[in-house]
Design an enzyme around this catalytic site. Sequence first.
Site, PDB file in Angstrom:
ATOM      1  N   HIS A 237       0.911  -1.194  -0.014  1.00  0.00           N
ATOM      2  CA  HIS A 237      -0.115  -0.201   0.126  1.00  0.00           C
ATOM      3  C   HIS A 237       0.813   1.274   0.110  1.00  0.00           C
ATOM      4  O   HIS A 237       2.076   1.387   0.540  1.00  0.00           O
ATOM      5  CB  HIS A 237      -0.990  -0.135   1.261  1.00  0.00           C
ATOM      6  CG  HIS A 237      -1.911  -0.985   1.051  1.00  0.00           C
ATOM      7  ND1 HIS A 237      -3.107  -1.047   2.036  1.00  0.00           N
ATOM      8  CD2 HIS A 237      -2.098  -1.786   0.281  1.00  0.00           C
ATOM      9  CE1 HIS A 237      -3.772  -2.414   1.807  1.00  0.00           C
ATOM     10  NE2 HIS A 237      -3.161  -2.874   0.548  1.00  0.00           N
TER      11      HIS A 237
ATOM     12  N   GLU B 136       1.088   3.842   1.925  1.00  0.00           N
ATOM     13  CA  GLU B 136       1.608   4.339   3.017  1.00  0.00           C
ATOM     14  C   GLU B 136       2.894   3.317   3.295  1.00  0.00           C
ATOM     15  O   GLU B 136       3.848   4.021   3.799  1.00  0.00           O
ATOM     16  CB  GLU B 136       0.585   4.119   4.191  1.00  0.00           C
ATOM     17  CG  GLU B 136      -0.867   5.053   4.083  1.00  0.00           C
ATOM     18  CD  GLU B 136      -1.851   4.192   3.537  1.00  0.00           C
ATOM     19  OE1 GLU B 136      -2.782   4.077   3.869  1.00  0.00           O
ATOM     20  OE2 GLU B 136      -1.501   3.306   2.623  1.00  0.00           O
TER      21      GLU B 136
ATOM     22  N   CYS C 234      -2.077  -0.800   7.458  1.00  0.00           N
ATOM     23  CA  CYS C 234      -1.139   0.580   7.220  1.00  0.00           C
ATOM     24  C   CYS C 234      -1.080   1.023   8.656  1.00  0.00           C
ATOM     25  O   CYS C 234      -0.179   1.907   8.836  1.00  0.00           O
ATOM     26  CB  CYS C 234      -1.824   1.434   6.278  1.00  0.00           C
ATOM     27  SG  CYS C 234      -1.626   0.623   4.403  1.00  0.00           S
TER      28      CYS C 234
ATOM     29  N   ALA D 108     -16.416  12.981 -28.228  1.00  0.00           N
ATOM     30  CA  ALA D 108     -15.717  13.860 -29.051  1.00  0.00           C
ATOM     31  C   ALA D 108     -16.642  14.554 -29.943  1.00  0.00           C
ATOM     32  O   ALA D 108     -17.211  14.079 -30.640  1.00  0.00           O
ATOM     33  CB  ALA D 108     -14.650  13.388 -29.841  1.00  0.00           C
TER      34      ALA D 108
ATOM     35  N   THR E  82     -23.501   2.686 -33.648  1.00  0.00           N
ATOM     36  CA  THR E  82     -21.945   3.174 -33.479  1.00  0.00           C
ATOM     37  C   THR E  82     -20.950   2.084 -33.577  1.00  0.00           C
ATOM     38  O   THR E  82     -20.107   2.040 -34.232  1.00  0.00           O
ATOM     39  CB  THR E  82     -21.701   3.958 -32.157  1.00  0.00           C
ATOM     40  OG1 THR E  82     -22.526   5.021 -32.083  1.00  0.00           O
ATOM     41  CG2 THR E  82     -20.165   4.366 -32.192  1.00  0.00           C
TER      42      THR E  82
ATOM     43  N   ARG F 203      -5.594   0.422 -25.729  1.00  0.00           N
ATOM     44  CA  ARG F 203      -4.274   0.271 -26.521  1.00  0.00           C
ATOM     45  C   ARG F 203      -3.600   1.429 -26.443  1.00  0.00           C
ATOM     46  O   ARG F 203      -3.659   2.629 -27.018  1.00  0.00           O
ATOM     47  CB  ARG F 203      -4.640   0.156 -28.034  1.00  0.00           C
ATOM     48  CG  ARG F 203      -5.550  -1.046 -28.537  1.00  0.00           C
ATOM     49  CD  ARG F 203      -5.702  -1.266 -29.675  1.00  0.00           C
ATOM     50  NE  ARG F 203      -6.224   0.041 -30.545  1.00  0.00           N
ATOM     51  CZ  ARG F 203      -7.617   0.354 -30.456  1.00  0.00           C
ATOM     52  NH1 ARG F 203      -8.495  -0.507 -29.887  1.00  0.00           N
ATOM     53  NH2 ARG F 203      -8.013   1.356 -31.130  1.00  0.00           N
TER      54      ARG F 203
ATOM     55  N   GLY G 123     -23.566   5.932 -29.216  1.00  0.00           N
ATOM     56  CA  GLY G 123     -23.615   7.517 -29.998  1.00  0.00           C
ATOM     57  C   GLY G 123     -24.362   8.315 -29.251  1.00  0.00           C
ATOM     58  O   GLY G 123     -24.760   8.304 -28.167  1.00  0.00           O
TER      59      GLY G 123
END
Length: 369
Positions: free
Chosen positions: A62, A64, A96, A166, A208, A219, A303
Amino acid sequence: MTADAVVRPASSPDDRHWMRQAIELAERGWGRVHPNPLVGALVVQGDAVVGEGWHAEYGAAHAEAVALAEAGERARGATLYVSLEPCNHHGKQPPCVDAILAAGIARVVIASRDPNPVASGGLERLQAVGVRVDVGIEEAEERFLNARFHHSHSSSDRAWVAVKLAVSMDGCIADAAGSSRWLSGDAARGWVHHLRAGFGGIAVGAHTAISDDARLTVRGDVTPRVAPMRVLFDRSGTLTGTERIFHDSASVPVLVVVGAEAAPERTTRLVDAGAMLLAAETLGEALTAMRLVGVDSLLVEGGGRLAGALLEADLVDRIYQVQCPLWLGDGIRAWQGLGQPAITTARRWRVNRYSMLSSEGDALLVLEP
């Protein structure tokens, strides 16, 4: 002193500065730590960082513990800044809180409490032995980063949903011929692949999927620990099973959401192509069912009809809108099916983030209700 008295301190500029750095460190685990949260930590002695760390991999040390190990003896009497409440239970790693107490940390500054009841309780244990604990420093920033994690421990039974589009300057996601390649530049598309790595599923509508020949894989600069499930909304069963997205369904699963009107012979073709089917009559039902099969968060990339339907049904938790510097006139609109609201009744969202994605002019707007 009550817990409430220390949980919401008046934060100093230094506290906010160091916590922002801790949250930036936490981001480095994007796509690699789920179902754990993204966590970053700094050990600060005086005005110097003597140790830093982040949760880099599910099952690994972790944040910490990493920061304290780097600090060594310099941690004694220092302040630990950590983006999420230190865990107080034995899981794949020891608590932790044990490491913090052993290191002799004098003060712990936390952005957010841990919503997971299994891991919480670190704050109270630290306070009980005299460690000063301050909570709530840059909490909104931490909750923004870990929205998927916080949602998974909320009362909601559906997947957390973000829509990414977009969009041209005049509100289109494709030209009049239906082509969307490419509204945004290379840098923006690279950012999208990074974003995908942090989700449980990536979704588009059937139209779409066909028009874009979508693959919906990651990717980019991050290889997710678990590949996001690819989700197609195909209410009437228009997909044939021959689309490119089904070619590697054995290695990266494809889930198709269908309605009652989808003909059996069409759904059979999808199953034969390697798809899993999810029958649902509403988008809300579909998102609840996805949660049950392990898709706790969904990035919807179009879409316009699917994006508009989710927004109209109040099922969108965040919008990532990539604003592209071009005009498409009579192109395909980004948000469809929203009716004709008046300005006085139109929904108004808050712009949570704004940044430039590239020198090509693509800008990112992140909006939340």
